[in-house]
Design a protein around this motif. Structure first.
Motif, PDB file in Angstrom:
ATOM      1  N   SER A   1      24.353  10.481  -1.289  1.00 57.85           N
ATOM      2  CA  SER A   1      23.930  11.838  -1.628  1.00 57.85           C
ATOM      3  C   SER A   1      22.454  11.897  -2.012  1.00 57.85           C
ATOM      4  CB  SER A   1      24.777  12.384  -2.789  1.00 57.85           C
ATOM      5  OG  SER A   1      24.584  11.610  -3.968  1.00 57.85           O
ATOM      6  N   LEU A   2      21.687  10.892  -1.623  1.00 58.44           N
ATOM      7  CA  LEU A   2      20.292  10.792  -2.052  1.00 58.44           C
ATOM      8  C   LEU A   2      19.474  12.022  -1.670  1.00 58.44           C
ATOM      9  CD1 LEU A   2      17.954   9.204  -3.295  1.00 58.44           C
ATOM     10  CD2 LEU A   2      17.617   8.098  -1.071  1.00 58.44           C
ATOM     11  N   THR A   3      19.656  12.537  -0.468  1.00 56.08           N
ATOM     12  CA  THR A   3      18.863  13.693  -0.039  1.00 56.08           C
ATOM     13  C   THR A   3      19.087  14.876  -0.969  1.00 56.08           C
ATOM     14  OG1 THR A   3      18.876  13.017   2.291  1.00 56.08           O
ATOM     15  CG2 THR A   3      18.458  15.339   1.831  1.00 56.08           C
ATOM     16  N   ARG A   4      20.324  15.182  -1.262  1.00 62.04           N
ATOM     17  CA  ARG A   4      20.631  16.330  -2.117  1.00 62.04           C
ATOM     18  C   ARG A   4      20.234  16.070  -3.567  1.00 62.04           C
ATOM     19  NH1 ARG A   4      26.257  18.610   0.612  1.00 62.04           N
ATOM     20  NH2 ARG A   4      25.416  18.622   2.741  1.00 62.04           N
ATOM     21  N   ASP A   5      20.420  14.845  -4.023  1.00 64.81           N
ATOM     22  CA  ASP A   5      20.014  14.506  -5.385  1.00 64.81           C
ATOM     23  C   ASP A   5      18.495  14.604  -5.528  1.00 64.81           C
ATOM     24  OD1 ASP A   5      22.650  14.022  -5.983  1.00 64.81           O
ATOM     25  OD2 ASP A   5      22.497  11.843  -5.816  1.00 64.81           O
ATOM     26  N   THR A   6      17.787  14.166  -4.491  1.00 64.23           N
ATOM     27  CA  THR A   6      16.327  14.237  -4.519  1.00 64.23           C
ATOM     28  C   THR A   6      15.855  15.682  -4.549  1.00 64.23           C
ATOM     29  OG1 THR A   6      16.118  12.132  -3.328  1.00 64.23           O
ATOM     30  CG2 THR A   6      14.210  13.592  -3.303  1.00 64.23           C
ATOM     31  N   LEU A   7      16.471  16.525  -3.755  1.00 68.13           N
ATOM     32  CA  LEU A   7      16.095  17.939  -3.778  1.00 68.13           C
ATOM     33  C   LEU A   7      16.378  18.549  -5.142  1.00 68.13           C
ATOM     34  CD1 LEU A   7      15.052  20.428  -2.337  1.00 68.13           C
ATOM     35  CD2 LEU A   7      17.385  20.880  -1.536  1.00 68.13           C
ATOM     36  N   TYR A   8      17.502  18.203  -5.736  1.00 71.26           N
ATOM     37  CA  TYR A   8      17.813  18.679  -7.086  1.00 71.26           C
ATOM     38  C   TYR A   8      16.693  18.323  -8.053  1.00 71.26           C
ATOM     39  CZ  TYR A   8      19.723  18.494 -11.811  1.00 71.26           C
ATOM     40  OH  TYR A   8      19.892  18.619 -13.165  1.00 71.26           O
ATOM     41  N   ASN A   9      16.245  17.070  -8.022  1.00 76.60           N
ATOM     42  CA  ASN A   9      15.194  16.639  -8.932  1.00 76.60           C
ATOM     43  C   ASN A   9      13.878  17.364  -8.657  1.00 76.60           C
ATOM     44  OD1 ASN A   9      16.814  14.832 -10.337  1.00 76.60           O
ATOM     45  ND2 ASN A   9      16.313  13.105  -9.000  1.00 76.60           N
ATOM     46  N   MET A  10      13.583  17.618  -7.370  1.00 73.01           N
ATOM     47  CA  MET A  10      12.350  18.321  -7.017  1.00 73.01           C
ATOM     48  C   MET A  10      12.376  19.763  -7.531  1.00 73.01           C
ATOM     49  SD  MET A  10      11.820  16.857  -3.120  1.00 73.01           S
ATOM     50  CE  MET A  10      10.203  17.592  -2.804  1.00 73.01           C
ATOM     51  N   VAL A  11      13.531  20.406  -7.410  1.00 73.66           N
ATOM     52  CA  VAL A  11      13.661  21.777  -7.897  1.00 73.66           C
ATOM     53  C   VAL A  11      13.637  21.803  -9.425  1.00 73.66           C
ATOM     54  CG1 VAL A  11      15.168  23.797  -8.024  1.00 73.66           C
ATOM     55  CG2 VAL A  11      14.886  22.588  -5.852  1.00 73.66           C
ATOM     56  N   LEU A  12      14.398  20.910 -10.050  1.00 74.68           N
ATOM     57  CA  LEU A  12      14.469  20.893 -11.503  1.00 74.68           C
ATOM     58  C   LEU A  12      13.104  20.618 -12.119  1.00 74.68           C
ATOM     59  CD1 LEU A  12      16.374  21.181 -13.928  1.00 74.68           C
ATOM     60  CD2 LEU A  12      16.683  18.690 -13.861  1.00 74.68           C
ATOM     61  N   ASP A  13      12.299  19.809 -11.456  1.00 69.53           N
ATOM     62  CA  ASP A  13      10.950  19.538 -11.946  1.00 69.53           C
ATOM     63  C   ASP A  13      10.157  20.837 -12.070  1.00 69.53           C
ATOM     64  OD1 ASP A  13       8.674  17.377 -12.308  1.00 69.53           O
ATOM     65  OD2 ASP A  13       7.886  18.888 -10.924  1.00 69.53           O
ATOM     66  N   ARG A  14      10.273  21.713 -11.066  1.00 68.82           N
ATOM     67  CA  ARG A  14       9.539  22.981 -11.099  1.00 68.82           C
ATOM     68  C   ARG A  14      10.132  23.942 -12.132  1.00 68.82           C
ATOM     69  NH1 ARG A  14       7.634  24.336  -4.873  1.00 68.82           N
ATOM     70  NH2 ARG A  14       7.055  22.197  -4.296  1.00 68.82           N
ATOM     71  N   VAL A  15      11.437  23.909 -12.262  1.00 68.11           N
ATOM     72  CA  VAL A  15      12.088  24.761 -13.258  1.00 68.11           C
ATOM     73  C   VAL A  15      11.673  24.341 -14.660  1.00 68.11           C
ATOM     74  CG1 VAL A  15      14.314  25.399 -14.273  1.00 68.11           C
ATOM     75  CG2 VAL A  15      14.045  25.347 -11.779  1.00 68.11           C
ATOM     76  N   LEU A  16      11.716  23.053 -14.921  1.00 67.68           N
ATOM     77  CA  LEU A  16      11.320  22.550 -16.233  1.00 67.68           C
ATOM     78  C   LEU A  16       9.853  22.856 -16.522  1.00 67.68           C
ATOM     79  CD1 LEU A  16      11.837  20.894 -18.817  1.00 67.68           C
ATOM     80  CD2 LEU A  16      11.238  18.853 -17.500  1.00 67.68           C
ATOM     81  N   HIS A  17       9.012  22.695 -15.509  1.00 69.43           N
ATOM     82  CA  HIS A  17       7.589  22.961 -15.713  1.00 69.43           C
ATOM     83  C   HIS A  17       7.359  24.425 -16.079  1.00 69.43           C
ATOM     84  CE1 HIS A  17       3.339  22.195 -15.486  1.00 69.43           C
ATOM     85  NE2 HIS A  17       3.156  23.132 -14.569  1.00 69.43           N
TER      86      HIS A  17
ATOM     87  N   THR B   1       8.365  13.656 -20.211  1.00 72.16           N
ATOM     88  CA  THR B   1       7.585  14.039 -21.379  1.00 72.16           C
ATOM     89  C   THR B   1       7.690  15.536 -21.640  1.00 72.16           C
ATOM     90  OG1 THR B   1       6.044  12.225 -20.889  1.00 72.16           O
ATOM     91  CG2 THR B   1       5.312  13.892 -22.462  1.00 72.16           C
ATOM     92  N   GLU B   2       7.625  16.330 -20.573  1.00 73.53           N
ATOM     93  CA  GLU B   2       7.797  17.777 -20.719  1.00 73.53           C
ATOM     94  C   GLU B   2       9.162  18.102 -21.306  1.00 73.53           C
ATOM     95  OE1 GLU B   2       5.160  20.444 -17.687  1.00 73.53           O
ATOM     96  OE2 GLU B   2       7.011  19.609 -16.888  1.00 73.53           O
ATOM     97  N   ALA B   3      10.189  17.430 -20.808  1.00 77.72           N
ATOM     98  CA  ALA B   3      11.542  17.678 -21.300  1.00 77.72           C
ATOM     99  C   ALA B   3      11.661  17.345 -22.777  1.00 77.72           C
ATOM    100  CB  ALA B   3      12.552  16.866 -20.491  1.00 77.72           C
ATOM    101  N   THR B   4      11.091  16.205 -23.166  1.00 73.08           N
ATOM    102  CA  THR B   4      11.148  15.788 -24.571  1.00 73.08           C
ATOM    103  C   THR B   4      10.418  16.776 -25.469  1.00 73.08           C
ATOM    104  OG1 THR B   4      11.310  13.453 -23.959  1.00 73.08           O
ATOM    105  CG2 THR B   4      10.556  13.944 -26.184  1.00 73.08           C
ATOM    106  N   LYS B   5       9.226  17.201 -25.045  1.00 70.77           N
ATOM    107  CA  LYS B   5       8.444  18.143 -25.847  1.00 70.77           C
ATOM    108  C   LYS B   5       9.161  19.490 -25.969  1.00 70.77           C
ATOM    109  CE  LYS B   5       3.629  16.705 -25.637  1.00 70.77           C
ATOM    110  NZ  LYS B   5       2.250  17.237 -25.482  1.00 70.77           N
ATOM    111  N   LEU B   6       9.757  19.939 -24.880  1.00 70.73           N
ATOM    112  CA  LEU B   6      10.467  21.213 -24.915  1.00 70.73           C
ATOM    113  C   LEU B   6      11.663  21.129 -25.856  1.00 70.73           C
ATOM    114  CD1 LEU B   6      10.890  24.092 -23.900  1.00 70.73           C
ATOM    115  CD2 LEU B   6      12.145  23.145 -21.940  1.00 70.73           C
ATOM    116  N   ALA B   7      12.421  20.057 -25.762  1.00 75.71           N
ATOM    117  CA  ALA B   7      13.577  19.887 -26.643  1.00 75.71           C
ATOM    118  C   ALA B   7      13.154  19.837 -28.107  1.00 75.71           C
ATOM    119  CB  ALA B   7      14.342  18.623 -26.263  1.00 75.71           C
ATOM    120  N   GLN B   8      12.067  19.130 -28.380  1.00 77.60           N
ATOM    121  CA  GLN B   8      11.573  19.035 -29.756  1.00 77.60           C
ATOM    122  C   GLN B   8      11.144  20.405 -30.274  1.00 77.60           C
ATOM    123  OE1 GLN B   8       8.505  16.062 -29.346  1.00 77.60           O
ATOM    124  NE2 GLN B   8       9.904  14.358 -29.725  1.00 77.60           N
TER     125      GLN B   8
END
Length: 215
Positions: free
Chosen positions: A77-93, A148-155
């Motif tokens: 499932s690497l292709t779909r997992d990779t896309l998930y991470n690419m999208v989540l990166d933009r959402v988190l940002h 790092t963004e995730a950690t800072k946001l959670a904090q």
């Protein structure tokens, strides 16, 4: 909360039982797009390049052909997992930007140093991220910025990345960005900020030694 635990929680898709809250994008509306996030395309070509980076790293790490085939099977499932991470990166940002959070190079270096200390060095960090999260070595710095963004946001929220308060903020960012996935890769659940499989039995994922292609 332990950093490695936080990482696993952020990188792993929260599989949703509910139906996804989006309109899947079709090839006519967004030709060549694997996803559209905030009006910006993640192209199929960009996604395939990311997947190929991981496959090359896996091939280099596992020269034995039999073992490599086992790696391919376990990461089908690497292709779909990779896309998930690419999208989540933009959402988190977006969520981090909305909260006024910035991440400096020094912040990223501190995150790297912490992980290297935990895992036993730079090589061990690369190996762990490749094996556990499908992150190629050349994308490690990008992912550490994400962490790092995730950690800072959670904090800032007074919580951690496993808690509903954190994911609620990401859900709000998903809504702002109007995340739209090509249905061949599934759909995006706004409430969970997670990719979910679309019920399209005619879609199949073919895994080869070089890349993954969804037909």
């Amino acid at each position: 909360m332990h950093r490695r635990r936080r990482t696993a929680l952020v990188l792993s898709a929260a599989i949703a039982a509910a139906a996804p809250f989006l309109t899947a994008c079709g090839s006519d509306a967004h030709p060549g797009a694997a996803a559209v996030v905030g009006g910006q395309r993640i192209t199929v070509s960009q996604l395939e390049n990311r997947v190929n980076e991981v496959r090359r790293a896996q091939r280099a790490a596992v020269p034995d052909e039999t073992q490599y085939q086992q790696v391919l099977a376990s990461t089908s499932s690497l292709t779909r997992d990779t896309l998930y991470n690419m999208v989540l990166d933009r959402v988190l940002h977006r969520a981090a930007q909305d909260a006024g959070i910035t991440v400096t190079r020094k912040d990223v270096e501190a995150t790297r140093a912490g992980y290297e200390q935990q895992l036993g060095g730079a090589k061990a960090l690369q190996t762990a991220w490749l094996q556990k999260y499908g992150i190629a070595p050349e994308r490690l710095d990008d992912n550490l910025r994400f962490q790092t963004e995730a950690t800072k946001l959670a904090q800032l929220l007074g919580t951690d990345t496993s808690q509903p308060a954190f994911w609620k903020v990401l859900a709000n960012a998903s809504k702002e960005l109007h995340v739209d996935l090509n249905p061949r890769y599934g759909a995006w659940d706004v409430q969970k900020s997670s990719r979910v499989d679309a019920k399209t039995p005619w879609v199949r994922e073919v895994t080869s030694a070089g890349t993954q292609v969804s037909a």
